[in-house]
Design a protein around this motif. Structure first.
Motif, PDB file in Angstrom:
ATOM      1  N   UNK A  60      -3.860 -58.395 -21.702  1.00  0.00           N
ATOM      2  CA  UNK A  60      -3.851 -58.785 -20.549  1.00  0.00           C
ATOM      3  C   UNK A  60      -3.598 -60.715 -21.189  1.00  0.00           C
ATOM      4  N   UNK A  61      -3.562 -61.547 -19.799  1.00  0.00           N
ATOM      5  CA  UNK A  61      -3.447 -62.688 -20.250  1.00  0.00           C
ATOM      6  C   UNK A  61      -4.466 -63.612 -20.522  1.00  0.00           C
ATOM      7  N   UNK A  62      -5.798 -62.941 -20.337  1.00  0.00           N
ATOM      8  CA  UNK A  62      -6.766 -62.600 -20.099  1.00  0.00           C
ATOM      9  C   UNK A  62      -7.075 -62.729 -22.104  1.00  0.00           C
ATOM     10  N   UNK A  63      -7.238 -61.883 -22.937  1.00  0.00           N
ATOM     11  CA  UNK A  63      -7.222 -61.771 -24.372  1.00  0.00           C
ATOM     12  C   UNK A  63      -6.492 -62.667 -24.743  1.00  0.00           C
ATOM     13  N   UNK A  64      -5.453 -63.898 -24.738  1.00  0.00           N
ATOM     14  CA  UNK A  64      -4.366 -64.514 -25.227  1.00  0.00           C
ATOM     15  C   UNK A  64      -5.542 -66.041 -25.877  1.00  0.00           C
ATOM     16  N   UNK A  65      -5.252 -66.990 -26.730  1.00  0.00           N
ATOM     17  CA  UNK A  65      -4.305 -66.158 -27.401  1.00  0.00           C
ATOM     18  C   UNK A  65      -4.964 -65.408 -28.493  1.00  0.00           C
ATOM     19  N   UNK A  66      -3.612 -64.436 -28.534  1.00  0.00           N
ATOM     20  CA  UNK A  66      -4.387 -63.525 -29.475  1.00  0.00           C
ATOM     21  C   UNK A  66      -2.952 -62.789 -31.463  1.00  0.00           C
ATOM     22  N   UNK A  67      -3.193 -61.810 -31.594  1.00  0.00           N
ATOM     23  CA  UNK A  67      -2.104 -62.352 -32.562  1.00  0.00           C
ATOM     24  C   UNK A  67      -2.191 -60.273 -33.287  1.00  0.00           C
ATOM     25  N   UNK A  68      -1.394 -60.084 -33.759  1.00  0.00           N
ATOM     26  CA  UNK A  68      -1.124 -58.739 -33.349  1.00  0.00           C
ATOM     27  C   UNK A  68      -0.043 -58.262 -34.734  1.00  0.00           C
ATOM     28  N   UNK A  77       3.048 -48.054 -35.846  1.00  0.00           N
ATOM     29  CA  UNK A  77       1.945 -48.397 -35.842  1.00  0.00           C
ATOM     30  C   UNK A  77       1.708 -49.512 -35.021  1.00  0.00           C
ATOM     31  N   UNK A  78       0.130 -50.415 -34.769  1.00  0.00           N
ATOM     32  CA  UNK A  78       0.049 -51.260 -33.860  1.00  0.00           C
ATOM     33  C   UNK A  78      -0.998 -51.803 -34.578  1.00  0.00           C
ATOM     34  N   UNK A  79      -1.541 -52.302 -34.833  1.00  0.00           N
ATOM     35  CA  UNK A  79      -2.582 -53.831 -34.557  1.00  0.00           C
ATOM     36  C   UNK A  79      -3.090 -54.195 -33.776  1.00  0.00           C
ATOM     37  N   UNK A  80      -4.622 -55.464 -33.853  1.00  0.00           N
ATOM     38  CA  UNK A  80      -5.136 -55.827 -33.059  1.00  0.00           C
ATOM     39  C   UNK A  80      -5.568 -56.882 -33.555  1.00  0.00           C
ATOM     40  N   UNK A 100      -4.047 -53.760 -47.546  1.00  0.00           N
ATOM     41  CA  UNK A 100      -5.172 -52.467 -48.329  1.00  0.00           C
ATOM     42  C   UNK A 100      -5.366 -51.246 -47.245  1.00  0.00           C
ATOM     43  N   UNK A 101      -4.466 -51.510 -46.710  1.00  0.00           N
ATOM     44  CA  UNK A 101      -5.302 -49.396 -45.412  1.00  0.00           C
ATOM     45  C   UNK A 101      -5.938 -49.813 -45.253  1.00  0.00           C
ATOM     46  N   UNK A 102      -6.872 -51.206 -44.535  1.00  0.00           N
ATOM     47  CA  UNK A 102      -8.929 -50.692 -44.065  1.00  0.00           C
ATOM     48  C   UNK A 102      -8.372 -50.951 -42.949  1.00  0.00           C
ATOM     49  N   UNK A 103      -7.620 -50.963 -42.098  1.00  0.00           N
ATOM     50  CA  UNK A 103      -7.328 -51.399 -40.511  1.00  0.00           C
ATOM     51  C   UNK A 103      -7.683 -49.866 -39.673  1.00  0.00           C
ATOM     52  N   UNK A 104      -7.769 -50.525 -38.686  1.00  0.00           N
ATOM     53  CA  UNK A 104      -7.840 -48.935 -37.574  1.00  0.00           C
ATOM     54  C   UNK A 104      -6.553 -49.646 -37.180  1.00  0.00           C
ATOM     55  N   UNK A 105      -5.834 -48.427 -35.987  1.00  0.00           N
ATOM     56  CA  UNK A 105      -4.284 -48.510 -35.306  1.00  0.00           C
ATOM     57  C   UNK A 105      -4.809 -49.655 -33.753  1.00  0.00           C
ATOM     58  N   UNK A 106      -4.128 -49.157 -32.834  1.00  0.00           N
ATOM     59  CA  UNK A 106      -4.915 -49.987 -31.797  1.00  0.00           C
ATOM     60  C   UNK A 106      -4.804 -48.554 -31.394  1.00  0.00           C
TER      61      UNK A 106
END
Length: 124
Positions: A60-68, A77-80, A100-106
């Protein structure tokens, strides 16, 4: 352009910003473009033109700035980026963790949060 963007085989790193914050996105993404060339395509997106894309990441606007990170090849796949503060060092560490494959998807984060009753997911 949109089909080229989402049809790309390499993951996209997208910096979502409010109003005139495009320069902030360049500040964070530009230092990494050479290091991660061939691994990611880097984009900036203003809230006015990218509200639907933001929604796809639960932003949402409140999350900005944001990187995905968006990987459009099957399976999509989406990552935040979840760190409380944005910095070049932290963003670089997050991109390396992705490679490295260490992140969880959204979706994985949402499932873990519903099981645990809240939380913020991966914090780097």
């Amino acid at each position: 352009m949109v089909s080229g963007l989402f049809g790309s085989k390499i993951p996209k790193v997208i910096f979502f910003y409010k109003g005139g914050d495009m320069a902030a996105g360049e500040k964070y993404l530009h230092p990494m473009q050479r290091e991660f060339d061939g691994h990611f395509a880097f984009y900036t997106a203003g809230v006015r033109m990218a509200r639907d894309a933001m929604g796809a990441f639960g932003l949402t606007d409140a999350d900005l700035p944001a990187v995905v990170i968006h990987r459009s090849q099957a399976p999509e796949q989406k990552f935040r980026y979840r760190a409380s503060r944005l910095s070049v060092r932290r963003l670089r560490k997050w991109l390396r963790a992705f490679l490295a494959g260490q992140l969880k998807t959204v979706d994985q984060e949402a499932a873990a949060q519903s099981k645990a009753g809240g939380g913020r997911g991966d914090e780097l």
